[in-house]
Design a protein around this motif. Structure first.
Motif, PDB file in Angstrom:
ATOM      1  N   ARG A  71       3.241  45.905-116.694  1.00 16.90           N
ATOM      2  CA  ARG A  71       3.178  44.847-115.688  1.00 16.90           C
ATOM      3  C   ARG A  71       2.212  45.212-114.563  1.00 16.90           C
ATOM      4  O   ARG A  71       2.098  46.368-114.175  1.00 16.90           O
ATOM      5  N   ALA A 108       8.290  33.085-121.733  1.00 16.48           N
ATOM      6  CA  ALA A 108       6.860  33.142-122.101  1.00 16.48           C
ATOM      7  C   ALA A 108       6.099  33.946-121.059  1.00 16.48           C
ATOM      8  O   ALA A 108       6.363  33.837-119.858  1.00 16.48           O
ATOM      9  N   MET A 109       5.173  34.765-121.531  1.00 21.57           N
ATOM     10  CA  MET A 109       4.306  35.505-120.607  1.00 21.57           C
ATOM     11  C   MET A 109       2.906  35.541-121.175  1.00 21.57           C
ATOM     12  O   MET A 109       2.707  35.532-122.386  1.00 21.57           O
ATOM     13  N   ALA A 110       1.945  35.616-120.261  1.00 25.76           N
ATOM     14  CA  ALA A 110       0.557  35.711-120.693  1.00 25.76           C
ATOM     15  C   ALA A 110      -0.035  37.037-120.209  1.00 25.76           C
ATOM     16  O   ALA A 110      -0.204  37.967-120.975  1.00 25.76           O
ATOM     17  N   GLY A 114       3.248  37.970-113.068  1.00 24.83           N
ATOM     18  CA  GLY A 114       4.378  37.383-112.346  1.00 24.83           C
ATOM     19  C   GLY A 114       4.994  38.451-111.454  1.00 24.83           C
ATOM     20  O   GLY A 114       5.173  39.585-111.882  1.00 24.83           O
ATOM     21  N   GLY A 175      -3.548  35.042-115.773  1.00 24.60           N
ATOM     22  CA  GLY A 175      -3.441  33.944-116.722  1.00 24.60           C
ATOM     23  C   GLY A 175      -3.811  32.611-116.088  1.00 24.60           C
ATOM     24  O   GLY A 175      -3.855  32.468-114.863  1.00 24.60           O
ATOM     25  N   PRO A 179      -0.497  30.642-112.856  1.00 24.11           N
ATOM     26  CA  PRO A 179      -0.857  29.938-111.628  1.00 24.11           C
ATOM     27  C   PRO A 179      -0.704  28.424-111.733  1.00 24.11           C
ATOM     28  O   PRO A 179      -0.096  27.781-110.878  1.00 24.11           O
ATOM     29  N   GLY A 184      -1.640  26.194-108.648  1.00 22.92           N
ATOM     30  CA  GLY A 184      -2.827  26.967-108.999  1.00 22.92           C
ATOM     31  C   GLY A 184      -3.905  26.833-107.949  1.00 22.92           C
ATOM     32  O   GLY A 184      -4.528  25.786-107.820  1.00 22.92           O
TER      33      GLY A 184
HETATM   34  C1  LIG Z   1      -3.751  40.125-108.580  1.00 22.83           C
HETATM   35  C2  LIG Z   1      -3.234  38.730-108.503  1.00 22.83           C
HETATM   36  C3  LIG Z   1      -4.107  37.684-108.232  1.00 22.83           C
HETATM   37  C4  LIG Z   1      -3.646  36.375-108.168  1.00 22.83           C
HETATM   38  N1  LIG Z   1      -4.535  35.364-107.902  1.00 22.83           N
HETATM   39  C5  LIG Z   1      -4.091  34.089-107.874  1.00 22.83           C
HETATM   40  C6  LIG Z   1      -4.992  33.008-107.626  1.00 22.83           C
HETATM   41  O1  LIG Z   1      -6.170  33.177-107.419  1.00 22.83           O
HETATM   42  N2  LIG Z   1      -4.484  31.761-107.603  1.00 22.83           N
HETATM   43  C7  LIG Z   1      -3.169  31.509-107.825  1.00 22.83           C
HETATM   44  O2  LIG Z   1      -2.774  30.350-107.802  1.00 22.83           O
HETATM   45  N3  LIG Z   1      -2.294  32.513-108.067  1.00 22.83           N
HETATM   46  C8  LIG Z   1      -2.723  33.788-108.094  1.00 22.83           C
HETATM   47  N4  LIG Z   1      -1.838  34.810-108.307  1.00 22.83           N
HETATM   48  C9  LIG Z   1      -0.426  34.515-108.519  1.00 22.83           C
HETATM   49  C10 LIG Z   1      -0.231  34.082-109.961  1.00 22.83           C
HETATM   50  O3  LIG Z   1      -0.317  32.675-109.999  1.00 22.83           O
HETATM   51  C11 LIG Z   1       1.154  34.496-110.519  1.00 22.83           C
HETATM   52  O4  LIG Z   1       1.343  35.857-110.369  1.00 22.83           O
HETATM   53  C12 LIG Z   1       1.273  34.090-111.987  1.00 22.83           C
HETATM   54  O5  LIG Z   1       2.628  34.095-112.321  1.00 22.83           O
HETATM   55  C13 LIG Z   1       0.536  35.031-112.919  1.00 22.83           C
HETATM   56  O6  LIG Z   1       0.410  34.493-114.225  1.00 22.83           O
HETATM   57  P1  LIG Z   1       0.209  35.517-115.448  1.00 22.83           P
HETATM   58  O7  LIG Z   1       0.018  34.749-116.682  1.00 22.83           O
HETATM   59  O8  LIG Z   1      -0.834  36.477-115.099  1.00 22.83           O
HETATM   60  O9  LIG Z   1       1.609  36.279-115.430  1.00 22.83           O
HETATM   61  P2  LIG Z   1       2.880  36.216-116.416  1.00 22.83           P
HETATM   62  O10 LIG Z   1       3.836  37.182-115.780  1.00 22.83           O
HETATM   63  O11 LIG Z   1       2.492  36.448-117.813  1.00 22.83           O
HETATM   64  O12 LIG Z   1       3.422  34.754-116.258  1.00 22.83           O
HETATM   65  C14 LIG Z   1       4.109  34.364-115.094  1.00 22.83           C
HETATM   66  C15 LIG Z   1       5.082  33.257-115.442  1.00 22.83           C
HETATM   67  O13 LIG Z   1       4.355  32.116-115.825  1.00 22.83           O
HETATM   68  C16 LIG Z   1       5.069  31.425-116.827  1.00 22.83           C
HETATM   69  N5  LIG Z   1       4.170  31.288-117.977  1.00 22.83           N
HETATM   70  C17 LIG Z   1       3.087  32.015-118.289  1.00 22.83           C
HETATM   71  N6  LIG Z   1       2.505  31.519-119.402  1.00 22.83           N
HETATM   72  C18 LIG Z   1       3.249  30.457-119.772  1.00 22.83           C
HETATM   73  C19 LIG Z   1       3.151  29.509-120.828  1.00 22.83           C
HETATM   74  N7  LIG Z   1       2.175  29.523-121.728  1.00 22.83           N
HETATM   75  N8  LIG Z   1       4.101  28.534-120.893  1.00 22.83           N
HETATM   76  C20 LIG Z   1       5.090  28.465-119.977  1.00 22.83           C
HETATM   77  N9  LIG Z   1       5.227  29.336-118.975  1.00 22.83           N
HETATM   78  C21 LIG Z   1       4.298  30.313-118.870  1.00 22.83           C
HETATM   79  C22 LIG Z   1       6.336  32.189-117.097  1.00 22.83           C
HETATM   80  O14 LIG Z   1       7.364  31.647-116.296  1.00 22.83           O
HETATM   81  C23 LIG Z   1       6.006  33.572-116.597  1.00 22.83           C
HETATM   82  O15 LIG Z   1       7.138  34.277-116.155  1.00 22.83           O
HETATM   83  C24 LIG Z   1      -2.277  36.112-108.377  1.00 22.83           C
HETATM   84  C25 LIG Z   1      -1.398  37.157-108.650  1.00 22.83           C
HETATM   85  C26 LIG Z   1      -1.867  38.446-108.718  1.00 22.83           C
HETATM   86  C27 LIG Z   1      -0.900  39.553-109.020  1.00 22.83           C
END
Ligand SMILES: Cc1cc2nc3c(=O)[nH]c(=O)nc-3n(C[C@H](O)[C@H](O)[C@H](O)COP(=O)(O)OP(=O)(O)OC[C@H]3O[C@@H](n4cnc5c(N)ncnc54)[C@H](O)[C@@H]3O)c2cc1C
Length: 540
Positions: A71, A108-110, A114, A175, A179, A184
């Motif tokens: 993570r 689900a995670m990408a 999170g 992902g 966002p 987003g």
């Molecule tokens: C370094 C960093 C930079 C960031 N920059 C931005 C930014 O520029 N803009 C912004 O808006 N946010 C930003 N964020 C916040 C970001 O939106 C959240 O952390 C988001 O949850 C990350 O998505 P992920 O796919 O990377 O994480 P994951 O942990 O894989 O997914 C987070 C959650 O999204 C849901 N999810 C993911 N994929 C799916 C799917 N296909 N179907 C249904 N649910 C799904 C699930 O509930 C999951 O628990 C940032 C976060 C970090 C840590």
């Protein structure tokens, strides 16, 4: 990749499988008992034959498990019993049905960025979406079909090279859907609104395993909810998004580093820049995004934070210059500028794949606040607190206090009632990320500092109700502060939960309906006891 049975079978694992399986397997029906401690081998044997050829199933003993579950922020860690990687969209309903039939929570995670505390209530099956990575530009050049596991870097590059852009978060490694399901925020929002404003349709697997398409014309209420509260409603296996001509060939960027004596001048210039929060007609959409942070740059000082700031402009230096004159007038320790194609903008503004923003494994204890204008007195208080805490806890040296200012024209152009994203009036987004190597003895201090900083921001904006961008939430904020204070918003969302997820299976990411039975699927239930409250109702 070989067919899915890619578990590193060992006799120990086999024994674990036999020991943990429910005494009464309950495939093909609702399960009275959770089988959450199913070993990957058992899952592969039972679920594997139903899935397509390139799916993978990993358990904790498999070598791939670590990289699939690592993570960005291990501070709040979901407990993963097994990882299932669907290789086609059609695999996802089967996985969800299998999880339900066995009373196994699923998520689900990408890209695993999170970072909310509510994720740590999860204990079950990770549906790793990373193999669903298609990016198909449609022949009419107006939209793109994206898989449910795509992430910002790949989309930006592929579209740009074909002459297009679309909205995504600003950080390359994050992902798209994580966002976007919460709105987003990103560099193109001045043009096209928040990321979910560019959704055309989503293919969603609901809690009961039914696959549906959601758009303005199909399940329009759910489409509304997916644009801001989508983590609560389903697994998105793919989506269609609007795309736009990429426009210019290069974007201009400029970064500044100022010492703390310039703090007041910087925030006053910034307030002038966005016209005290009244972006319209002032803060051009071309002046897409600027963000700053208080940070330690040890070559400048190990004890005193500097003010780092980055501006990006969709166009040339000459066009950007009038907006930067006021910042150029503040004497900087250093500046850097240049022109690069849009996909390279993250790399030059501190959010690229090689930036600290994309390093996995450090704690980032965070709290956010949504604002309209910088309260300069507050910004000074938060800065002084920063230095004080770094002096007290040298382990927190990598902490950043972050201030984001998005161009807002495209966001404001959209009627706020047309999506679940409630915070169109907050152009400024700030958050602290207290950053350190995982060390439980420091956690209380990290939380206290992060909370104090958030509270200072909110106290400095007494005319605003505290707002929490759902994707930056710590997880203990009020539901209203995440999903909106207007009563109709939560009423509508809760009505849709009753319709589409009556058992509240999607309740691990800042849930609209709290998980009433936190950790109920943990240890006590693994011993074969009946699953508790309604929040895990598939087992009832
Ligand atoms: C370094 C960093 C930079 C960031 N920059 C931005 C930014 O520029 N803009 C912004 O808006 N946010 C930003 N964020 C916040 C970001 O939106 C959240 O952390 C988001 O949850 C990350 O998505 P992920 O796919 O990377 O994480 P994951 O942990 O894989 O997914 C987070 C959650 O999204 C849901 N999810 C993911 N994929 C799916 C799917 N296909 N179907 C249904 N649910 C799904 C699930 O509930 C999951 O628990 C940032 C976060 C970090 C840590």
């Amino acid at each position: 990749m070989a067919r899915l049975y890619r578990f590193a079978v060992s006799s120990a694992l086999l024994l674990q499988s036999l020991a943990c399986a429910s005494p009464e397997p309950c495939l093909n029906g609702l399960c009275q008992f959770t089988r959450n401690k199913l070993a990957s081998r058992t899952v592969a044997n039972e679920l594997g034959p139903q899935l397509s050829a390139n799916c993978n199933i990993y358990g904790p003993n498999d070598t791939q498990f670590g990289s699939c579950t690592a993570r960005y922020d291990p501070f709040f860690t979901p407990k993963i019993q097994m990882v299932v990687q669907p290789a086609t969209e059609e695999d996802v309903p089967k996985i969800v049905e299998y999880a339900n039939a066995n009373g196994v929570p699923f998520l689900a995670m990408a890209r695993r960025h999170g970072m909310t505390s509510t994720l740590s209530e999860f204990d079950g099956m990770q549906i790793d979406m990373s193999l669903l990575d298609k990016i198909e530009i449609q022949p009419d050049g107006k939209s793109v079909i994206l898989g449910g596991g795509v992430f910002a870097k790949n989309i930006m590059e592929k579209l740009w090279n074909a002459g297009y852009v679309t909205s995504s978060g600003s950080t390359s490694c994050v992902g798209l859907l994580g966002p976007a399901l919460g709105g987003g925020r990103g560099r193109l929002e001045g043009y096209y609104g928040v990321v979910s404003d560019s959704f055309l349709k989503l293919n969603v697997v609901l809690a009961n395993g039914t696959a549906i398409t959601v758009s303005e014309t199909e399940h329009p209420d759910l489409f509304w909810a997916m644009k801001g509260a989508g983590h609560n409603f389903g697994v998105v296996t793919s989506l269609e998004m609007k795309i736009y001509p990429r426009g210019v060939d290069t974007w201009y960027y400029k970064t500044y580093i100022w010492t703390q004596d310039k703090l007041e001048a910087v925030f006053e210039a910034s307030n002038n820049f966005h016209n005290d929060g009244n972006h319209a007609g002032h803060h051009l959409k071309e002046m897409a995004f600027n963000m700053g942070s208080y940070t330690i740059i040890s070559s400048i000082s190990e004890t005193e934070g500097v003010i780092f700031w980055s501006f990006v402009y969709r166009g040339s230096k000459e066009e950007a210059q009038p907006y930067l004159d006021a910042f150029d007038a503040i004497e900087a320790v250093s500046t850097e500028d240049g022109n690069v194609p849009y996909p390279e903008i993250p790399g030059v503004s501190g959010t690229g794949m090689n930036s600290a923003m994309c390093d996995y494994g450090l704690n980032h204890v965070h709290y956010p606040a949504g604002l309209k204008v910088w309260n300069v007195t507050t910004q000074r208080q938060i800065y002084d607190l920063y230095n004080e805490k770094i002096a007290q806890y040298p382990e927190f040296q990598r902490t950043t206090v972050n201030m984001e200012d998005y161009s807002h024209e495209g966001v404001n152009a959209i009627d706020p009632d047309t999506s679940a994203y409630p915070w169109r009036d907050r152009g400024l987004l700030s958050f602290i990320a207290v950053t350190y190597d995982p060390n439980p003895s420091l956690d209380a201090a990290a939380i206290a500092w992060a909370k104090e900083t958030r509270d200072l921001w909110n106290a400095g904006a007494p005319d605003l109700l505290p707002s929490t961008y759902v994707n930056y939430a710590h997880g203990d904020e009020s539901t209203e502060s995440m999903y909106g204070y207007e009563p109709w918003r939560l009423e509508k969302l809760r009505g849709l939960k009753a319709q589409y997820d009556p058992d509240n299976l999607f309740s691990y990411y800042n849930p609209i309906i709290p998980n009433l039975n936190p950790r109920s699927t943990h240890e006590e239930n693994f011993q074969g006891r009946k699953i508790g409250a309604k929040s895990r109702g598939r087992g009832q």
